[in-house]
Design an enzyme around this catalytic site. Structure first.
Site, PDB file in Angstrom:
ATOM      1  N   GLN A 189       0.843  -1.184   0.000  1.00 35.73           N
ATOM      2  CA  GLN A 189       0.000   0.000   0.000  1.00 35.73           C
ATOM      3  C   GLN A 189       0.888   1.247   0.000  1.00 35.73           C
ATOM      4  OE1 GLN A 189      -2.790  -0.102   3.275  1.00 35.73           O
ATOM      5  NE2 GLN A 189      -3.243  -2.254   2.959  1.00 35.73           N
ATOM      6  N   TYR A 194       4.047   2.607   6.566  1.00 35.47           N
ATOM      7  CA  TYR A 194       3.488   3.848   7.104  1.00 35.47           C
ATOM      8  C   TYR A 194       4.485   4.469   8.085  1.00 35.47           C
ATOM      9  CZ  TYR A 194      -0.829   2.623   4.777  1.00 35.47           C
ATOM     10  OH  TYR A 194      -1.762   2.326   3.812  1.00 35.47           O
ATOM     11  N   ARG A 201       4.157   4.297  17.387  1.00 37.64           N
ATOM     12  CA  ARG A 201       4.548   2.907  17.656  1.00 37.64           C
ATOM     13  C   ARG A 201       5.541   2.835  18.813  1.00 37.64           C
ATOM     14  NH1 ARG A 201       3.858   2.438  11.766  1.00 37.64           N
ATOM     15  NH2 ARG A 201       6.015   3.049  11.356  1.00 37.64           N
ATOM     16  N   TYR A 218      -6.939  -2.288  11.625  1.00 40.98           N
ATOM     17  CA  TYR A 218      -6.336  -1.693  10.420  1.00 40.98           C
ATOM     18  C   TYR A 218      -4.820  -1.804  10.560  1.00 40.98           C
ATOM     19  CZ  TYR A 218     -10.974   0.459  10.062  1.00 40.98           C
ATOM     20  OH  TYR A 218     -12.331   0.682  10.017  1.00 40.98           O
ATOM     21  N   CYS A 323      -5.968  10.222   9.266  1.00 41.19           N
ATOM     22  CA  CYS A 323      -4.912  10.657   8.346  1.00 41.19           C
ATOM     23  C   CYS A 323      -5.485  11.489   7.207  1.00 41.19           C
ATOM     24  CB  CYS A 323      -4.139   9.461   7.803  1.00 41.19           C
ATOM     25  SG  CYS A 323      -5.168   8.218   6.991  1.00 41.19           S
TER      26      CYS A 323
END
Length: 381
Positions: A189, A194, A201, A218, A323
């Site tokens: 993607q 990301y 994180r 997700y 986002c």
């Protein structure tokens, strides 16, 4: 050089370093496309950029002083972007579009490999000028292009994907704080990983305790879930992308970590789960691309948060990310408040985070702030 004339009152925002002139803000413009100077209604110079009547944003400013858009100009832009990201490690966003003075271009760096997206007609038209400058500045081993996004189609440009320069591996090894993710570029993607959630994180890993239960919704390739597992927590990853979940499975196996996986649509999966979870992370894809989509998306998010709260442990944490520029922090707060009221859960705002420094947020370009994360803690009396 072409000449573009702004309507009265519309040049002020460009003087304040906003890089776009829309169709209804332009009084006079040439018929064709090309590098252009923009002027205000009184004849004052505004910017040098690119004009294309077929673009959804006909004039995009590249510089706010007079000068060419040549290789030397782009080389200086890329070198400045590199300098500003010194010390961020081997994986980061090198170019963040307008906020880096390069409208319509995104470049992510993964060690010696670059993955880029060309999102606008202006940057596409100038490709033969800026691309050699990018190679000179970074000297990568390989460059891969993932220009297959909706914004490009809105510009009337065809998709472009595949190796662009040098040697590009079929599987990109992305390293983040000791975790390795083998990502097939052809299936990935966006640009593959990301990067903008890196700091969140790290924050999650710092907060999670051994033995806790973490639900990563997700999840994509499970970067949150793997960090939780590394801390000794039980982690469950949910995503509808089977290829991404396969990457997660391979990464977990390689590192000797256990992450359970659930494939499917988020709402459907959440309805069938049993809690409690000490951390529930909701990081949906870009849900709002136009202002008129906002009311429906807020209703969707209320449903999502309501289900998440039913799974949240007492004093647990709910992480809600958005986002999209159009989905503001105030909207996230409203969504959480409505869902919490429906579920009779009292919450406190633990923290609000934004995108990291390699995704710069320009004061003069509101759209450059897109990622917001609301971290809420259950707060029983």
């Amino acid at each position: 050089m072409l000449r573009v004339l702004a309507k009265p009152g519309k040049g002020r925002k460009v003087q304040n370093f906003y890089p776009h002139l829309y169709r209804d803000e332009i009084a006079e413009a040439p018929e064709g496309a090309g590098v252009a100077e923009a002027y205000g209604a009184e004849g004052e110079f505004l910017a040098v950029g690119y004009y294309d009547p077929q673009s959804r944003i006909p004039f995009r400013a590249f510089r706010f002083d007079r000068g060419p858009l040549n290789r030397a100009f782009f080389l200086a832009r890329f070198e400045r972007a590199l300098a500003r990201r010194a010390g961020l490690g081997s994986a980061y966003r090198l170019v963040h579009g307008e906020a880096d003075g390069l409208p319509g271009l995104v470049v992510d760096r993964f060690g010696e490999i670059l993955v880029l997206q060309v999102r606008a007609r202006a940057m596409e038209a100038l490709r033969e000028v800026w691309f050699p400058a990018l190679l000179e500045a970074v000297r990568p081993k390989g460059v891969y292009e993932r220009s297959d996004l909706e914004a490009r189609r809105q510009e009337g440009l065809p998709d472009r994907t595949g190796p662009l320069f040098g040697e590009v591996p079929e599987v990109l090894e992305v390293e983040e704080d000791g975790l390795l993710f083998p990502i097939p570029l052809a299936l990935a993607q966006k640009t593959g990983f990301y990067l903008d959630q890196r700091e969140n994180r790290r924050l999650l890993e710092a907060m999670v305790r051994p033995g806790e239960r973490v639900l990563d919704v997700y999840s994509y390739v499970g970067a949150f879930a793997l960090r939780a597992a590394r801390k000794g927590a039980y982690a469950l990853a949910v995503d509808k992308d089977l290829e991404a979940l396969a990457v997660l499975d391979r990464a977990a196996l390689r590192m000797g970590l256990r992450v359970d996986i659930r494939h499917g649509e988020a709402l459907e999966v959440l309805r069938g789960l049993e809690g409690p979870f000490h951390h529930v992370l909701l990081d949906p894809p870009t849900l709002v691309k136009r202002p008129e989509e906002l009311p429906a998306m807020k209703r969707h998010l209320v449903d999502l948060v309501r289900l998440a709260l039913r799974l949240l442990a007492p004093e647990g944490y709910l992480w809600l990310s958005a986002c999209s520029y159009y989905l503001r922090l105030e909207d996230l707060l409203e969504v959480a408040r409505r869902a919490a009221g429906d579920e009779r859960r009292r919450l406190r705002v633990h923290r609000v985070t934004y995108q990291p420094q390699d995704h710069p947020w320009s004061l003069h370009i509101p759209e450059s702030l897109y990622l917001k994360t609301l971290i809420l803690q259950d707060d029983p009396l």
